[in-house]
Write a protein that holds these residues in place. Structure first.
Motif, PDB file in Angstrom:
ATOM      1  N   ILE B   7       0.857  -1.185   0.000  1.00 51.24           N
ATOM      2  CA  ILE B   7       0.000   0.000   0.000  1.00 51.24           C
ATOM      3  C   ILE B   7       0.892   1.233   0.000  1.00 51.24           C
ATOM      4  CG2 ILE B   7      -1.672   1.361   1.346  1.00 51.24           C
ATOM      5  CD1 ILE B   7      -2.827  -1.294   2.365  1.00 51.24           C
ATOM      6  N   ALA B  18      -4.722   6.686  -0.797  1.00 58.14           N
ATOM      7  CA  ALA B  18      -4.128   5.389  -0.482  1.00 58.14           C
ATOM      8  C   ALA B  18      -4.398   4.452  -1.651  1.00 58.14           C
ATOM      9  CB  ALA B  18      -4.726   4.818   0.795  1.00 58.14           C
ATOM     10  N   VAL B  20      -3.395   0.308  -3.474  1.00 62.32           N
ATOM     11  CA  VAL B  20      -2.685  -0.962  -3.495  1.00 62.32           C
ATOM     12  C   VAL B  20      -1.913  -1.032  -4.808  1.00 62.32           C
ATOM     13  CG1 VAL B  20      -2.913  -3.473  -3.507  1.00 62.32           C
ATOM     14  CG2 VAL B  20      -4.432  -2.081  -2.059  1.00 62.32           C
ATOM     15  N   ARG B  30      -7.755   2.092  -5.264  1.00 59.51           N
ATOM     16  CA  ARG B  30      -7.359   3.306  -4.538  1.00 59.51           C
ATOM     17  C   ARG B  30      -8.521   3.909  -3.770  1.00 59.51           C
ATOM     18  NH1 ARG B  30      -4.901   7.480  -8.618  1.00 59.51           N
ATOM     19  NH2 ARG B  30      -4.710   5.760 -10.063  1.00 59.51           N
ATOM     20  N   VAL B  51      -5.562   3.346   5.121  1.00 58.76           N
ATOM     21  CA  VAL B  51      -4.931   2.040   4.872  1.00 58.76           C
ATOM     22  C   VAL B  51      -5.984   0.928   4.975  1.00 58.76           C
ATOM     23  CG1 VAL B  51      -3.290   0.352   5.812  1.00 58.76           C
ATOM     24  CG2 VAL B  51      -2.619   2.750   5.551  1.00 58.76           C
ATOM     25  N   VAL B  54      -8.274   0.085   1.906  1.00 59.72           N
ATOM     26  CA  VAL B  54      -7.793  -0.599   0.692  1.00 59.72           C
ATOM     27  C   VAL B  54      -7.078  -1.917   0.994  1.00 59.72           C
ATOM     28  CG1 VAL B  54      -7.556   1.513  -0.682  1.00 59.72           C
ATOM     29  CG2 VAL B  54      -5.621   0.715   0.712  1.00 59.72           C
ATOM     30  N   ARG B  55      -6.907  -2.224   2.264  1.00 56.79           N
ATOM     31  CA  ARG B  55      -6.074  -3.356   2.646  1.00 56.79           C
ATOM     32  C   ARG B  55      -6.662  -4.691   2.176  1.00 56.79           C
ATOM     33  NH1 ARG B  55      -3.467  -3.936   8.632  1.00 56.79           N
ATOM     34  NH2 ARG B  55      -2.412  -5.964   8.336  1.00 56.79           N
ATOM     35  N   VAL B  59      -1.232  -7.734   0.518  1.00 60.29           N
ATOM     36  CA  VAL B  59      -0.433  -6.567   0.924  1.00 60.29           C
ATOM     37  C   VAL B  59       0.579  -6.944   1.993  1.00 60.29           C
ATOM     38  CG1 VAL B  59      -0.531  -4.341   2.084  1.00 60.29           C
ATOM     39  CG2 VAL B  59      -2.181  -4.886   0.280  1.00 60.29           C
ATOM     40  N   VAL B  62       3.446  -1.201   4.036  1.00 61.44           N
ATOM     41  CA  VAL B  62       2.835   0.094   3.751  1.00 61.44           C
ATOM     42  C   VAL B  62       3.922   1.170   3.730  1.00 61.44           C
ATOM     43  CG1 VAL B  62       1.043   1.744   4.409  1.00 61.44           C
ATOM     44  CG2 VAL B  62       0.774  -0.672   5.001  1.00 61.44           C
ATOM     45  N   ALA B 294       4.533   3.294  -2.263  1.00 58.53           N
ATOM     46  CA  ALA B 294       4.434   1.830  -2.258  1.00 58.53           C
ATOM     47  C   ALA B 294       5.804   1.194  -2.503  1.00 58.53           C
ATOM     48  CB  ALA B 294       3.429   1.364  -3.301  1.00 58.53           C
TER      49      ALA B 294
END
Lengths: 304, 304
Positions: B7, B18, B20, B30, B51, B54-55, B59, B62, B294
């Motif tokens: 992320i 934010a 991925v 996003r 965070v 989108v987690r 992942v 970060v 990222a």
């Protein structure tokens, strides 16, 4: 030609200093001439003469510190602001004339290398050097090694803009409001003439300040303020541990420049960078460039 | 948590982005929120929320791009100009809250890394990036690697002085006449209000310029001139191959800023540096910071 010594040559807009330097950075012998400014041919002949005047058997290489950006790929000088050099492959030319390994560096970069290896910057990983002489030069040591940009022409710290659209720069530089325009020995001479008449110059300005003259002190304090703006920018950009101030004018006017330079620098700089940066006067004095140029010469010898 | 994705979080003075991101630099997903500016606690909670939004399982780490100098020794932010962060060990705090490896970078440095690894700067050894957003940030790649100064707080290219003793800088910055003061989206908004009344802002200024309004175009041209002074300084200092201009304002106003920025840059820059430097618009657009953050996250994962 056993390489225990190298000749360092510091080429300024006013004079050329040549010296024989040991690997420990001691200057064994030195020679000074006025810089021939009449033509490129006269200047190159002067460089050769200055080397000949100090040359001895123990000398293995020669390093030149020049007031110009160097293109290290071809060993050439494309443009110099204060001396007559343009579009010349100077490294090959001088190697042929002298018959020894030759290396070129920017003069202020040479001074930075001198101070870093044998002066105020020993053991420092990130160092910014500013030389306030006839012009203003800069040298950088970043992450523990000299830094000169993509093709060797970076580090021209005297040519950062501190006054947008300000007074025109010198010689072949087309810029405006560069640090060199407002904070060099030449700028000090101009300001001295305005205040004290056509016979005054930077030396007289400093002498008047020593005698307590308020107008002279104010001029130097104002110049120190410009230096402080540039130093603040350098702290924000490089986050250095140490800033070294050298050059003939910078060393002579140090007591008058430092207070305003440091005050403005700490105003312009962001934390945490401003909290741990120190300012020091060049320990090697005006010999920093000569000694650093010799170190650059040794480097050429050691890879040859 | 297999580390095929990281992320990236780009924290601006206006919004938090934010996303991925794959190891190739593609943004898979996003999420955008307004930046909570009420307090440090609210801001940190906002970072955690962004965070969480989108987690996913893939992942592994970060990375945060923050508009502040970072002290990489302790992973802390000492001073931020546009967001409420001060003297906080943010890396440890976020690692505890999120439960994944966390890395911090300056936001513009993250954008520079994004453009260098996946955008306009691929394959370039010496790159300067300037992000013109709410504030002005800078990122540096020197000698083929990201450069941040002695303790990680360098590269603050928005805080170079371009107008000595000029208008005061923003927020907690005590400087004067910094590039950020005269060439940010916020500076454009201020100029737009003076010219077009209190409802105008940078967006409206650009729209007016698009419609052919001469006063709007002149304001943007003047801002471009300030950018050019700074770029000329950077050419003289870094001798880069490429300058990348990004940031929301920089990208949107590109057509109006570039001509005067490039003209003044070439006036201020010395040869040979000015002859081979190119200016490019950020290829990743406003996603450069997120993608670069990222990449910084992946780096933390790979050394963990």
């Amino acid at each position: 030609m056993d390489g225990t010594h190298a000749i360092g040559v510091d080429v300024g807009g006013t004079k050329i200093l040549a010296g024989v330097v040991s690997r420990a950075g001691d200057v064994i012998r030195r020679h000074e001439i006025m810089t021939p400014l009449a033509s490129q041919a006269a200047l190159i002949a002067g460089l050769e003469d200055a080397v000949a005047a100090v040359r001895g058997d123990a000398v293995g290489a020669v390093g030149f510190g020049l007031p110009a950006p160097i293109d290290q790929r071809s060993g050439s000088v494309v443009q110099a602001v204060n001396i007559p050099l343009a579009d010349v492959e100077l490294r090959d030319e001088l190697r042929t004339r002298i018959g020894l390994p030759v290396a070129l560096a920017n003069d202020a970069q040479a001074a930075a290398i001198g101070e870093w290896r044998a002066g105020a910057g020993r053991g420092v990983g990130d160092l910014v050097m500013l030389t306030l002489g006839t012009g203003v030069g800069g040298g950088l040591v970043l992450d523990g090694k000299p830094y000169r940009g993509a093709t060797g022409a970076g580090g021209e710290l005297g040519h950062v803009v501190v006054v947008h659209d300000g007074p025109p720069c010198q010689g072949t530089c087309t810029g405006r409001g560069h640090l060199e325009t407002v904070a060099s020995g030449r700028a000090a001479t101009e300001a001295a003439r305005k205040a004290f008449g056509p016979a005054a110059d930077a030396h007289r300005l400093i002498r008047l300040a020593d005698e307590g003259d308020e107008a002279a002190r104010e001029i130097l304090e104002r110049i120190g303020g410009y230096v402080g703006s540039a130093l603040g920018s350098f702290v924000n950009v490089f986050n250095p541990e140490l800033i070294v101030i050298g050059g003939g004018f910078g060393i002579a006017a140090w007591d008058y420049l430092l207070p305003s330079a440091e005050r403005v620098m700490r105003r312009e700089a962001l934390r945490p960078g401003r909290d741990h940066v120190q300012i020091a006067r060049a320990e090697l004095g005006t010999a920093a460039g000569l000694i650093g140029a010799a170190f650059v010469g040794f480097d050429a010898l050691d890879v040859a």
